[in-house]
Design a protein around this motif. Structure first.
Motif, PDB file in Angstrom:
ATOM      1  N   GLY A   1       0.814  -1.215   0.000  1.00 20.58           N
ATOM      2  CA  GLY A   1       0.000   0.000   0.000  1.00 20.58           C
ATOM      3  C   GLY A   1       0.840   1.253   0.000  1.00 20.58           C
ATOM      4  O   GLY A   1       0.546   2.221  -0.705  1.00 20.58           O
ATOM      5  N   TYR A   2       1.919   1.249   0.779  1.00 22.74           N
ATOM      6  CA  TYR A   2       2.787   2.417   0.850  1.00 22.74           C
ATOM      7  C   TYR A   2       3.582   2.617  -0.443  1.00 22.74           C
ATOM      8  O   TYR A   2       3.795   3.755  -0.878  1.00 22.74           O
ATOM      9  CB  TYR A   2       3.725   2.320   2.058  1.00 22.74           C
ATOM     10  CG  TYR A   2       3.222   3.112   3.242  1.00 22.74           C
ATOM     11  CD1 TYR A   2       3.659   4.412   3.476  1.00 22.74           C
ATOM     12  CD2 TYR A   2       2.274   2.583   4.109  1.00 22.74           C
ATOM     13  CE1 TYR A   2       3.182   5.154   4.552  1.00 22.74           C
ATOM     14  CE2 TYR A   2       1.794   3.311   5.189  1.00 22.74           C
ATOM     15  CZ  TYR A   2       2.247   4.601   5.405  1.00 22.74           C
ATOM     16  OH  TYR A   2       1.773   5.335   6.467  1.00 22.74           O
ATOM     17  N   VAL A   3       4.036   1.520  -1.067  1.00 22.01           N
ATOM     18  CA  VAL A   3       4.725   1.653  -2.352  1.00 22.01           C
ATOM     19  C   VAL A   3       3.807   2.314  -3.376  1.00 22.01           C
ATOM     20  O   VAL A   3       4.199   3.282  -4.052  1.00 22.01           O
ATOM     21  CB  VAL A   3       5.201   0.286  -2.873  1.00 22.01           C
ATOM     22  CG1 VAL A   3       5.624   0.379  -4.344  1.00 22.01           C
ATOM     23  CG2 VAL A   3       6.375  -0.229  -2.056  1.00 22.01           C
ATOM     24  N   LEU A   4       2.590   1.823  -3.492  1.00 23.02           N
ATOM     25  CA  LEU A   4       1.672   2.352  -4.505  1.00 23.02           C
ATOM     26  C   LEU A   4       1.271   3.788  -4.196  1.00 23.02           C
ATOM     27  O   LEU A   4       1.155   4.614  -5.111  1.00 23.02           O
ATOM     28  CB  LEU A   4       0.438   1.460  -4.598  1.00 23.02           C
ATOM     29  CG  LEU A   4       0.711   0.049  -5.112  1.00 23.02           C
ATOM     30  CD1 LEU A   4      -0.574  -0.768  -5.133  1.00 23.02           C
ATOM     31  CD2 LEU A   4       1.335   0.084  -6.499  1.00 23.02           C
ATOM     32  N   ALA A   5       1.075   4.106  -2.932  1.00 18.07           N
ATOM     33  CA  ALA A   5       0.740   5.483  -2.563  1.00 18.07           C
ATOM     34  C   ALA A   5       1.885   6.421  -2.929  1.00 18.07           C
ATOM     35  O   ALA A   5       1.668   7.526  -3.436  1.00 18.07           O
ATOM     36  CB  ALA A   5       0.419   5.584  -1.083  1.00 18.07           C
ATOM     37  N   GLY A   6       3.111   5.979  -2.665  1.00 18.96           N
ATOM     38  CA  GLY A   6       4.263   6.800  -3.021  1.00 18.96           C
ATOM     39  C   GLY A   6       4.359   7.029  -4.516  1.00 18.96           C
ATOM     40  O   GLY A   6       4.570   8.156  -4.985  1.00 18.96           O
ATOM     41  N   LEU A   7       4.175   5.962  -5.303  1.00 13.99           N
ATOM     42  CA  LEU A   7       4.229   6.095  -6.756  1.00 13.99           C
ATOM     43  C   LEU A   7       3.096   6.999  -7.257  1.00 13.99           C
ATOM     44  O   LEU A   7       3.294   7.825  -8.157  1.00 13.99           O
ATOM     45  CB  LEU A   7       4.131   4.716  -7.412  1.00 13.99           C
ATOM     46  CG  LEU A   7       5.301   3.754  -7.144  1.00 13.99           C
ATOM     47  CD1 LEU A   7       5.012   2.390  -7.770  1.00 13.99           C
ATOM     48  CD2 LEU A   7       6.612   4.322  -7.687  1.00 13.99           C
ATOM     49  N   ASP A   8       1.918   6.834  -6.670  1.00 15.66           N
ATOM     50  CA  ASP A   8       0.776   7.655  -7.074  1.00 15.66           C
ATOM     51  C   ASP A   8       1.018   9.135  -6.791  1.00 15.66           C
ATOM     52  O   ASP A   8       0.540  10.001  -7.512  1.00 15.66           O
ATOM     53  CB  ASP A   8      -0.488   7.180  -6.352  1.00 15.66           C
ATOM     54  CG  ASP A   8      -1.729   7.928  -6.803  1.00 15.66           C
ATOM     55  OD1 ASP A   8      -2.079   7.829  -7.986  1.00 15.66           O
ATOM     56  OD2 ASP A   8      -2.336   8.621  -5.961  1.00 15.66           O
ATOM     57  N   ARG A   9       1.800   9.406  -5.748  1.00 23.01           N
ATOM     58  CA  ARG A   9       2.103  10.792  -5.393  1.00 23.01           C
ATOM     59  C   ARG A   9       3.337  11.314  -6.128  1.00 23.01           C
ATOM     60  O   ARG A   9       3.809  12.411  -5.848  1.00 23.01           O
ATOM     61  CB  ARG A   9       2.307  10.903  -3.883  1.00 23.01           C
ATOM     62  CG  ARG A   9       1.011  10.705  -3.087  1.00 23.01           C
ATOM     63  CD  ARG A   9       1.267  10.472  -1.613  1.00 23.01           C
ATOM     64  NE  ARG A   9       2.133  11.504  -1.062  1.00 23.01           N
ATOM     65  CZ  ARG A   9       3.022  11.291  -0.107  1.00 23.01           C
ATOM     66  NH1 ARG A   9       3.187  10.067   0.376  1.00 23.01           N
ATOM     67  NH2 ARG A   9       3.753  12.279   0.360  1.00 23.01           N
ATOM     68  N   GLY A  10       3.864  10.516  -7.075  1.00 19.03           N
ATOM     69  CA  GLY A  10       4.951  10.991  -7.919  1.00 19.03           C
ATOM     70  C   GLY A  10       6.346  10.669  -7.432  1.00 19.03           C
ATOM     71  O   GLY A  10       7.337  11.159  -7.993  1.00 19.03           O
ATOM     72  N   MET A  11       6.479   9.840  -6.392  1.00 25.92           N
ATOM     73  CA  MET A  11       7.805   9.463  -5.909  1.00 25.92           C
ATOM     74  C   MET A  11       8.511   8.549  -6.915  1.00 25.92           C
ATOM     75  O   MET A  11       7.869   7.722  -7.561  1.00 25.92           O
ATOM     76  CB  MET A  11       7.693   8.699  -4.583  1.00 25.92           C
ATOM     77  CG  MET A  11       7.356   9.527  -3.379  1.00 25.92           C
ATOM     78  SD  MET A  11       7.382   8.449  -1.898  1.00 25.92           S
ATOM     79  CE  MET A  11       7.030   9.661  -0.624  1.00 25.92           C
TER      80      MET A  11
END
Length: 288
Positions: free
Chosen positions: A241-251
Motif C-alpha cells: 500500500g505504501y509503495v503504490l501510494a508513493g508512486l501515485d504521489r509521484g515518488m
C-alpha cells in the motif's frame, strides 16, 4: 490520481499461541482479538494512510457492514463495496511469540464479487490511475485486462500464490510484488527469474533481509530496518500500500520502496492488521 483496489475484506480473528501447531497438535491460546483485515483491506488502509485517494472494490455479507464502516473511517472510499447474500470472509490467524504466523482463510464474499460491481467502478476510473489486485478475490484477470485497456497502471500482489493466476495477469502488469518464496514458485512455474519477467518493475520482499527491486536498469537492494517484531501479519500488505501510494504521489520507485520499508518495519512492532497500520506522519517521524 486514484488507486482502485479490487481487494478482499476479512474479519481477522487472531490467536496468540506458544508456537505454531504441528499436524495433529492441540494448543491453548493465550489471547484472542478480532481485527479488520484481508490483504485487499490492508492495502487500501495503508495507501489511504499514506495520503493516497483509495477506492475499494469488493463485497461483504450482511455480517460485514461493520467492516465497510471501519474502512470509511480510515479514509477509504467504500461506494463500490457490494453487500451480497454470502457471509463475509474470515481469517483465523495464529501468532507465536516471535511474531511468525499461520493463517486459515475462508473466502466467503471475497470470491463472489459481482462483475457488475467491478464494471461500475472501472467506469469512473481515469487514464493514469492505479489498479491493484491480489489473489483473495475473483475477477483478477478480468480487472487486469480491463485496467490495462483503459490506460490504468496495474499492480499485482501475488498472494496467496497461485501460478496459473499469476501467469494469467502477467501480460497486463506494470508492477509485480511478491515475497521470496512466491518468487521461487513463480520461477519454477515459468522458468523465468524475477529479473527476467515481462513486467517493468518487480519487487521481491525478503522479510528480515529487506527487498530487491528489479527494473530495466537492473537490481537494487534495500536493507531491512532492524526492529523487534511481535506480529508479522499485514506487514507485506502495508509495504504494498505504501509503495503504490508513493508512486501515485509521484515518488521515484526507490523513494517509494524506502518509505514502504519504514512503514512495514513499524507494522511488525504492533499486534493486529488494518486497524494498526501506521499513518504517514508516524512513518515520516520514525527514526530506526
Amino acid at each position: 490520481m486514484t488507486i482502485w483496489n479490487l481487494g478482499s475484506i476479512n474479519a481477522d480473528v487472531v490467536y496468540a499461541v506458544p508456537h505454531i501447531p504441528a499436524p495433529g497438535e492441540t494448543l491453548s491460546s493465550t489471547n484472542r482479538q478480532t481485527f479488520l483485515g484481508g490483504k485487499g483491506t490492508n492495502m487500501s488502509v495503508a495507501a489511504a494512510r499514506a495520503a493516497a485517494q483509495v477506492k475499494h472494490i469488493g463485497a461483504v455479507g450482511p455480517d460485514g457492514r461493520w467492516a465497510v464502516e471501519r474502512l470509511l473511517e480510515y479514509g477509504v472510499d467504500t461506494r463500490n463495496i457490494t453487500e451480497i447474500d454470502t457471509e463475509t470472509a474470515q481469517a483465523i490467524i495464529m501468532v507465536d511469540p516471535q511474531g511468525e504466523n499461520a493463517i486459515i482463510l475462508h473466502p466467503g464474499a471475497n470470491g463472489e464479487i459481482p462483475q457488475t460491481t467491478l464494471q461500475t467502478a472501472m467506469a469512473e476510473a481515469e487514464t493514469g490511475d492505479w489498479l491493484v489486485i491480489q489473489n483473495e478475490t475473483n475477477l483478477q484477470r478480468t480487472a487486469a485486462a480491463l485496467g490495462k485497456k483503459m490506460g490504468l497502471k496495474v499492480a499485482y500482489a501475488a498472494a496467496p500464490f497461485d501460478p496459473d493466476r499469476v501467469q494469467a495477469v502477467l501480460p497486463h502488469l506494470d508492477v509485480l510484488i511478491l515475497n521470496a518464496v512466491e518468487a521461487e514458485q513463480l520461477e519454477k512455474a515459468t522458468g523465468q527469474s524475477a529479473a527476467g519477467l515481462p513486467v517493468k518493475d518487480v519487487i521481491v520482499t525478503l522479510g528480515g533481509d529487506g527487498a530487491d527491486w528489479h527494473s530495466r536498469d537492473g537490481k537494487q537492494h534495500f536493507e531491512a530496518i532492524k526492529v523487534d517484531p511481535v506480529d508479522t501479519t499485514g506487514a507485506g500488505d502495508t509495504f504494498t500500500g505504501y509503495v503504490l501510494a508513493g508512486l501515485d504521489r509521484g515518488m521515484p520507485m526507490a523513494q517509494a520502496v524506502g518509505q514502504a520499508m519504514k512503514a512495514a518495519a513499524l507494522m511488525v512492532t504492533r499486534h493486529g492488521t488494518a486497524d494498526v497500520i501506521p499513518d504517514l506522519s508516524e512513518v515520516q517521524a520514525f527514526q530506526p
